[in-house]
Design an enzyme around this catalytic site. Structure first.
Site, PDB file in Angstrom:
ATOM      1  N   SER A   1      -2.314  -4.395  -6.022  1.00  0.00           N
ATOM      2  CA  SER A   1      -3.587  -4.508  -5.308  1.00  0.00           C
ATOM      3  C   SER A   1      -4.714  -4.729  -6.308  1.00  0.00           C
ATOM      4  CB  SER A   1      -3.871  -3.211  -4.548  1.00  0.00           C
ATOM      5  OG  SER A   1      -5.215  -3.184  -4.107  1.00  0.00           O
TER       6      SER A   1
ATOM      7  N   TYR B   1      -3.944   5.550  -4.936  1.00  0.00           N
ATOM      8  CA  TYR B   1      -3.429   4.195  -4.661  1.00  0.00           C
ATOM      9  C   TYR B   1      -3.537   3.320  -5.913  1.00  0.00           C
ATOM     10  CZ  TYR B   1      -3.140  -0.240  -1.968  1.00  0.00           C
ATOM     11  OH  TYR B   1      -2.805  -1.486  -1.471  1.00  0.00           O
TER      12      TYR B   1
HETATM   13  N1  LIG Z   1      -3.562  -5.572   3.438  1.00  0.00           N
HETATM   14  C1  LIG Z   1      -4.219  -5.617   2.304  1.00  0.00           C
HETATM   15  O1  LIG Z   1      -5.410  -5.949   2.262  1.00  0.00           O
HETATM   16  C2  LIG Z   1      -3.531  -5.300   1.007  1.00  0.00           C
HETATM   17  C3  LIG Z   1      -4.277  -5.466  -0.166  1.00  0.00           C
HETATM   18  C4  LIG Z   1      -3.676  -5.184  -1.374  1.00  0.00           C
HETATM   19  C5  LIG Z   1      -2.367  -4.775  -1.419  1.00  0.00           C
HETATM   20  N2  LIG Z   1      -1.672  -4.605  -0.272  1.00  0.00           N
HETATM   21  C6  LIG Z   1      -0.290  -4.133  -0.386  1.00  0.00           C
HETATM   22  O2  LIG Z   1       0.576  -4.991   0.316  1.00  0.00           O
HETATM   23  C7  LIG Z   1       1.664  -4.247   0.855  1.00  0.00           C
HETATM   24  C8  LIG Z   1       1.799  -4.536   2.349  1.00  0.00           C
HETATM   25  O3  LIG Z   1       0.603  -4.168   2.982  1.00  0.00           O
HETATM   26  P1  LIG Z   1       0.263  -4.491   4.508  1.00  0.00           P
HETATM   27  O4  LIG Z   1      -1.172  -4.792   4.552  1.00  0.00           O
HETATM   28  O5  LIG Z   1       1.236  -5.450   5.067  1.00  0.00           O
HETATM   29  O6  LIG Z   1       0.492  -3.033   5.133  1.00  0.00           O
HETATM   30  P2  LIG Z   1       1.038  -2.554   6.540  1.00  0.00           P
HETATM   31  O7  LIG Z   1       0.929  -3.620   7.572  1.00  0.00           O
HETATM   32  O8  LIG Z   1       0.426  -1.228   6.757  1.00  0.00           O
HETATM   33  O9  LIG Z   1       2.606  -2.352   6.221  1.00  0.00           O
HETATM   34  C9  LIG Z   1       3.065  -1.354   5.373  1.00  0.00           C
HETATM   35  C10 LIG Z   1       4.574  -1.402   5.383  1.00  0.00           C
HETATM   36  O10 LIG Z   1       5.085  -0.408   4.489  1.00  0.00           O
HETATM   37  C11 LIG Z   1       6.113   0.299   5.155  1.00  0.00           C
HETATM   38  N3  LIG Z   1       6.182   1.667   4.664  1.00  0.00           N
HETATM   39  C12 LIG Z   1       5.182   2.591   4.613  1.00  0.00           C
HETATM   40  N4  LIG Z   1       5.655   3.756   4.147  1.00  0.00           N
HETATM   41  C13 LIG Z   1       6.982   3.567   3.896  1.00  0.00           C
HETATM   42  C14 LIG Z   1       8.013   4.400   3.409  1.00  0.00           C
HETATM   43  N5  LIG Z   1       7.810   5.664   3.062  1.00  0.00           N
HETATM   44  N6  LIG Z   1       9.266   3.876   3.292  1.00  0.00           N
HETATM   45  C15 LIG Z   1       9.488   2.608   3.620  1.00  0.00           C
HETATM   46  N7  LIG Z   1       8.561   1.757   4.093  1.00  0.00           N
HETATM   47  C16 LIG Z   1       7.321   2.242   4.233  1.00  0.00           C
HETATM   48  C17 LIG Z   1       5.729   0.293   6.621  1.00  0.00           C
HETATM   49  O11 LIG Z   1       6.897   0.519   7.403  1.00  0.00           O
HETATM   50  P3  LIG Z   1       6.817   1.135   8.923  1.00  0.00           P
HETATM   51  O12 LIG Z   1       5.589   0.560   9.542  1.00  0.00           O
HETATM   52  O13 LIG Z   1       8.078   0.662   9.556  1.00  0.00           O
HETATM   53  O14 LIG Z   1       6.761   2.620   8.795  1.00  0.00           O
HETATM   54  C18 LIG Z   1       5.173  -1.114   6.754  1.00  0.00           C
HETATM   55  O15 LIG Z   1       6.212  -2.036   6.982  1.00  0.00           O
HETATM   56  C19 LIG Z   1       1.399  -2.793   0.517  1.00  0.00           C
HETATM   57  O16 LIG Z   1       2.132  -2.435  -0.637  1.00  0.00           O
HETATM   58  C20 LIG Z   1      -0.080  -2.770   0.215  1.00  0.00           C
HETATM   59  O17 LIG Z   1      -0.426  -1.728  -0.647  1.00  0.00           O
HETATM   60  C21 LIG Z   1      -2.217  -4.854   0.941  1.00  0.00           C
END
Ligand SMILES: NC(=O)c1ccc[n+]([C@@H]2O[C@H](COP(=O)([O-])OP(=O)(O)OC[C@H]3O[C@@H](n4cnc5c(N)ncnc54)[C@H](OP(=O)(O)O)[C@@H]3O)[C@@H](O)[C@H]2O)c1
Length: 239
Positions: free
Chosen positions: A137, A150
């Site tokens: 991130s 984080y």
């Molecule tokens: N969105 C952004 O702006 C952004 C920016 C920078 C980085 N990121 C990174 O990109 C990645 C994806 O983010 P996103 O925005 O797609 O988030 P999201 O829609 O909230 O999805 C998060 C995913 O992680 C899974 N997860 C959470 N806790 C878990 C655990 N203990 N074991 C296994 N799986 C787990 C969830 O599974 P379930 O829902 O099935 O529980 C879900 O599939 C993350 O690593 C995040 O930090 C996102």
């Protein structure tokens, strides 16, 4: 067919990555933790569109369950693409951060990376081809108030990415981290007002999961064989 595991495939970015890797001809394990039904319906959608996919569920922070689940998958052959995308945030300024908030975020993002990646390595090394892509991130590069946990977890992934890239470089395996800025997904829903995005992002919009998936798709491809040990930002010129 090369097999890919996308952790957090039930989430916004993960789902887009699953679709992209399936479109590129990979067999995709769509992984979930609590939302297995979502992973199942995405795997079914991929198969209905002529791709190859299956759903799996486990908590990446639970080492024993993760190992058991991966042992089962590895029974069918090596997994050569690992996208460590599962992640959570649990924000609080540090003076008010509870120890559980610190530990859980590190457990999922950083220890989860170890729990998932380590068992995949020897079979991957045996094939002399692999791609490991870790979701970081902008918070790990620039810091972000309220996100010491984080930012620490994601910055930890940067060091691990670079060290592992060195270890497996001679085996045809690349290891990279992708550091998104603000991407439209459940994680950012309600967190950033339109005005905040306009203020922080020079491109004045959030990125899309598809844009992140296209970068990851490229890093997972044959063409990206000489890119390794890198932290690649995708953030609309934020930093
Ligand atoms: N969105 C952004 O702006 C952004 C920016 C920078 C980085 N990121 C990174 O990109 C990645 C994806 O983010 P996103 O925005 O797609 O988030 P999201 O829609 O909230 O999805 C998060 C995913 O992680 C899974 N997860 C959470 N806790 C878990 C655990 N203990 N074991 C296994 N799986 C787990 C969830 O599974 P379930 O829902 O099935 O529980 C879900 O599939 C993350 O690593 C995040 O930090 C996102």
């Amino acid at each position: 067919m090369i097999r890919a595991l996308v952790t957090g495939g039930s989430g916004g970015i993960g789902a887009a990555v699953c679709r992209r890797l399936a479109a590129d001809g990979r067999h995709v394990y769509v992984h979930a933790n609590s939302r297995f039904a979502r992973a199942e319906s995405l795997a079914a959608e991929i198969v209905a569109n002529g791709g190859s996919a299956a759903a799996v569920a486990f908590d990446v922070a639970d080492r024993d369950r993760t190992q058991a689940a991966l042992r089962k998958l590895l029974g069918d052959g090596p997994i050569q693409i690992a996208v460590n995308n599962a992640g959570i945030h649990d924000d609080a300024v540090m003076p008010g951060m509870r120890p559980e908030q610190w530990s859980r975020v590190i457990d999922v993002s950083l220890n989860g990376f170890f729990n998932v990646t380590q068992p995949l390595l020897m079979p991957m090394i045996g094939t002399r081809w692999g791609r490991i892509i870790n979701l970081s991130s902008v918070a790990a590069l620039a810091g972000n108030r309220g996100q010491t946990n984080y930012a620490a977890a994601k910055a930890g992934l940067h060091g691990a990415t670079k060290a592992l890239a060195l270890e497996v470089a001679s085996r045809g395996i690349t290891v990279n981290a992708v550091a998104p800025g603000i991407i439209d997904s459940a994680m950012t829903e309600g967190v950033f007002a339109k005005e905040a995005i306009e203020k922080f992002v020079p491109m004045k919009r959030a990125g899309t999961p598809q844009e992140v998936a296209d970068l990851i798709g490229f890093l997972a491809s044959e063409q990206a064989a000489y890119i390794s040990g890198q932290i690649i930002s995708i953030n609309g010129a934020m930093i």
